[in-house]
Design an enzyme around this catalytic site. Structure first.
Site: not given
Length: 249
Positions: A79-81, A107
């Protein structure tokens, strides 16, 4: 379905514990072995140094997971990073000829070849602006910033994570994967646009599924049941033929 190891990578400032709620939804008796990955400088690895750059992070993560991917099928979720780390790690694995994942779930992350629509560089902001932007993203409560002793530990790590996350690849040539990918995004995530999400379709030579969930950038905290169901359903569609194909790599 054969058991598949699912390596989960956290967002900026997060640790492996963000996936603790998933354990009751994903388990080996459901065909998934949940493996939350701890990044250096937090959680159980709090005494270890922060990453110097994205390449440093990828090298470290490869060293951590390589012994676990040699003889069993696996997938990534980030997710993200964490999505960027999963992407860069998968590219590294591809070019090393190491056994590749069956599937990747990206994500809350824009496709890496699309230039950000904002000129904001969080890791270069002064302390007050950085704090306000972090609060606006929704991942950290305002009350947290009332504890100086916690901030002294957390803020350098968070700023460093944002530096990794803001690595610019939009001019790099796309190198598509040869397996399916799934993209997850919050309907109200103003950090990632629909154009940036749709661009993920160019990062696979097979199939890309896109799913939107209620919520903003941190929708994964409120949508655990829906996200884990999507993961289970996706992995169930991964045939034994595909698993056997990857097991020969």
């Amino acid at each position: 379905m054969s058991t598949i190891k699912l390596f989960c990578f956290p967002y900026a400032g997060g640790s492996a514990t963000i996936y603790s709620k998933w354990a009751s939804f994903l388990s080996m008796n459901k065909g998934i072995e949940l493996i939350p990955v701890e990044l250096s400088g937090r959680g159980k690895r709090i005494e270890e140094p922060l990453y110097k750059n994205l390449q440093d992070a990828v090298e470290d993560l490869l060293m951590k997971i390589e012994p676990e991917i040699t003889d069993t099928p696996y997938a990534f979720f980030g997710h993200s990073l964490g999505g960027l780390l999963a992407y860069e790690l998968a590219l590294k694995i591809k070019h090393l000829g190491v056994r590749q994942p069956l599937h990747i779930f990206f994500s809350g992350r824009a496709a890496p070849d699309v230039k950000s629509e904002t000129k904001k560089k969080y890791h270069l902001m002064d302390e007050e602006e950085f704090k306000n932007e972090v609060i606006a993203l929704g991942g950290t409560s305002k009350e947290f910033f009332n504890h100086p002793e916690l901030l002294a530990l957390f803020m350098p790590m968070l700023r460093n994570d944002f530096k990794l996350a803001e690595t610019d690849f939009h001019e790099r040539e796309t190198d598509p994967f040869d397996y399916d990918i799934t993209i997850l995004s919050g309907k109200d995530d103003h950090k990632v646009s629909a154009v940036q999400i749709d661009a993920w379709k160019g990062h696979t030579n097979t199939h890309c599924d896109i799913h939107y969930f209620e919520g903003g950038h941190f929708f994964l905290h409120d949508q655990v049941a829906g996200i884990t169901k999507l993961i289970l359903d996706t992995m169930k569609r991964t045939s034994l033929k595909d698993i056997n194909l990857y097991s020969r790599q």
